[in-house]
Design a protein around this motif. Sequence first.
Motif, PDB file in Angstrom:
ATOM      1  N   SER A 303       0.864  -1.172   0.000  1.00  0.00           N
ATOM      2  CA  SER A 303       0.000   0.000   0.000  1.00  0.00           C
ATOM      3  C   SER A 303       0.902   1.224   0.000  1.00  0.00           C
ATOM      4  N   GLU A 304       0.308   2.380  -0.175  1.00  0.00           N
ATOM      5  CA  GLU A 304       1.126   3.597  -0.204  1.00  0.00           C
ATOM      6  C   GLU A 304       1.844   3.811   1.119  1.00  0.00           C
ATOM      7  N   SER A 305       1.163   3.576   2.233  1.00  0.00           N
ATOM      8  CA  SER A 305       1.804   3.798   3.525  1.00  0.00           C
ATOM      9  C   SER A 305       2.975   2.848   3.740  1.00  0.00           C
ATOM     10  N   THR A 306       2.859   1.585   3.283  1.00  0.00           N
ATOM     11  CA  THR A 306       3.974   0.661   3.455  1.00  0.00           C
ATOM     12  C   THR A 306       5.161   1.051   2.587  1.00  0.00           C
ATOM     13  N   VAL A 307       4.887   1.580   1.395  1.00  0.00           N
ATOM     14  CA  VAL A 307       5.979   2.015   0.514  1.00  0.00           C
ATOM     15  C   VAL A 307       6.749   3.174   1.145  1.00  0.00           C
ATOM     16  N   ILE A 308       6.032   4.203   1.619  1.00  0.00           N
ATOM     17  CA  ILE A 308       6.752   5.372   2.134  1.00  0.00           C
ATOM     18  C   ILE A 308       7.398   5.072   3.490  1.00  0.00           C
ATOM     19  N   GLN A 309       6.791   4.215   4.300  1.00  0.00           N
ATOM     20  CA  GLN A 309       7.395   3.881   5.586  1.00  0.00           C
ATOM     21  C   GLN A 309       8.629   3.006   5.409  1.00  0.00           C
ATOM     22  N   SER A 310       8.534   1.981   4.573  1.00  0.00           N
ATOM     23  CA  SER A 310       9.678   1.087   4.394  1.00  0.00           C
ATOM     24  C   SER A 310      10.835   1.807   3.713  1.00  0.00           C
ATOM     25  N   THR A 311      10.536   2.714   2.816  1.00  0.00           N
ATOM     26  CA  THR A 311      11.597   3.452   2.129  1.00  0.00           C
ATOM     27  C   THR A 311      12.320   4.378   3.098  1.00  0.00           C
ATOM     28  N   ALA A 312      11.572   5.062   3.950  1.00  0.00           N
ATOM     29  CA  ALA A 312      12.206   5.924   4.955  1.00  0.00           C
ATOM     30  C   ALA A 312      13.045   5.091   5.923  1.00  0.00           C
ATOM     31  N   ASN A 313      12.515   3.954   6.372  1.00  0.00           N
ATOM     32  CA  ASN A 313      13.250   3.117   7.318  1.00  0.00           C
ATOM     33  C   ASN A 313      14.544   2.596   6.721  1.00  0.00           C
ATOM     34  N   ALA A 314      14.529   2.264   5.429  1.00  0.00           N
ATOM     35  CA  ALA A 314      15.749   1.779   4.777  1.00  0.00           C
ATOM     36  C   ALA A 314      16.833   2.848   4.810  1.00  0.00           C
ATOM     37  N   GLY A 315      16.468   4.100   4.504  1.00  0.00           N
ATOM     38  CA  GLY A 315      17.438   5.183   4.548  1.00  0.00           C
ATOM     39  C   GLY A 315      17.951   5.441   5.948  1.00  0.00           C
ATOM     40  N   LEU A 316      17.067   5.362   6.949  1.00  0.00           N
ATOM     41  CA  LEU A 316      17.474   5.557   8.337  1.00  0.00           C
ATOM     42  C   LEU A 316      18.458   4.478   8.780  1.00  0.00           C
ATOM     43  N   ILE A 317      18.172   3.230   8.435  1.00  0.00           N
ATOM     44  CA  ILE A 317      19.043   2.129   8.840  1.00  0.00           C
ATOM     45  C   ILE A 317      20.407   2.242   8.168  1.00  0.00           C
ATOM     46  N   LEU A 318      20.404   2.601   6.872  1.00  0.00           N
ATOM     47  CA  LEU A 318      21.674   2.754   6.167  1.00  0.00           C
ATOM     48  C   LEU A 318      22.523   3.842   6.819  1.00  0.00           C
ATOM     49  N   LYS A 319      21.905   4.946   7.185  1.00  0.00           N
ATOM     50  CA  LYS A 319      22.648   6.039   7.836  1.00  0.00           C
ATOM     51  C   LYS A 319      23.222   5.590   9.171  1.00  0.00           C
ATOM     52  N   ILE A 320      22.426   4.851   9.975  1.00  0.00           N
ATOM     53  CA  ILE A 320      22.900   4.387  11.275  1.00  0.00           C
ATOM     54  C   ILE A 320      24.093   3.448  11.109  1.00  0.00           C
TER      55      ILE A 320
END
Length: 333
Positions: A303-320
């Motif tokens: 769904s749209e919410s899963t796309v935008i949430q998972s994409t943000a989380n991927a960037g956050l994890i990569l930065k950490i």
Amino acid sequence: MSHRDFREFLAASEQQGLLRRVRQTVDRSWEPGCMAKWAFQALSNEDRFGLLFEDVEGSKFRLATGAIGASRYSYALALGVEPDEINDVWARALIDPIDPVSVDSAPCQEVVRTGDDIRLSDLPIPTWTPGKDPGPYITTSVATRHVDTGNQNMGVYRTRVRDDQHVVVNLNPRRHGNDQIGTWLARGEPAPVAWVIGAEPAVHFASVGAVQPGVQEVSIAGGLKGSPVELVKCVTSDIMVPANAEIIIEAVVLPDETDVEGPFGENFGYMSDPWMKPVARITAITHRTDAIYYGISSQMPPSESTVIQSTANAGLILKILRHDLGEKMVSDL
């Protein structure tokens, strides 16, 4: 550089075949929610597109959904980058955020409605899970403010429309918005809040990021788009909101007043239970003259919410991993 405002992004999406117009009159109580679900469930990531409903029964406003989070292609277009650059853009935004700037006038305040002119039913707010949700829900970024520090938070907190001038907000413990509203309610004072509808996509992307308390999501949004987000003061509170948004709904959360919130079709694919949550009274609706209402669609993944949430989380994890923990060899595949 990402897009300056939401409608500029919609135009680019349509040009790239990532947005389809629905010109036939639709019933907001079931058709947009069903069509959004079809677009995500029936189509592959490569083929999905957002929807722009040009004629919603009972409303003069157009309705869009699924556009910013139809797929990684739509997400990348919203940021003005290639899909494989999204995580790096997120990491840079978290490391070097860009603070917002204030303006005195704004497109989102071309029309100001207060008092008896406030009618949430004028907006084409959909029922996202027809036959299961109790009614229409506002699904967008929500701005709150700490009573003492003035620090603002922006997160996505689904909101049930109770009537034309009242809503029930899904505020949960351990969420920054809930904590900030609590600083007002602890004093017995109404807490200001604002729903930001149709801002530049970077604002909505940053709103779902699980950043640390005190971090301004709007500064992360500036980092994502590569330039400061312009903010304007609400007409009935001191909350600062994106000036180029389509619609702003201003309100106050009332002390000691709650009502039933839920059930709701969650982004994990189940119906949440109903709970008693805070009630907010609408104090103003401001919008562009020809505003487009935007709602983030949820329900069964994808769904749209899963796309935008998972994409943000991927960037956050990569930065950490790379920046905070020094794991420079971590690959983004």
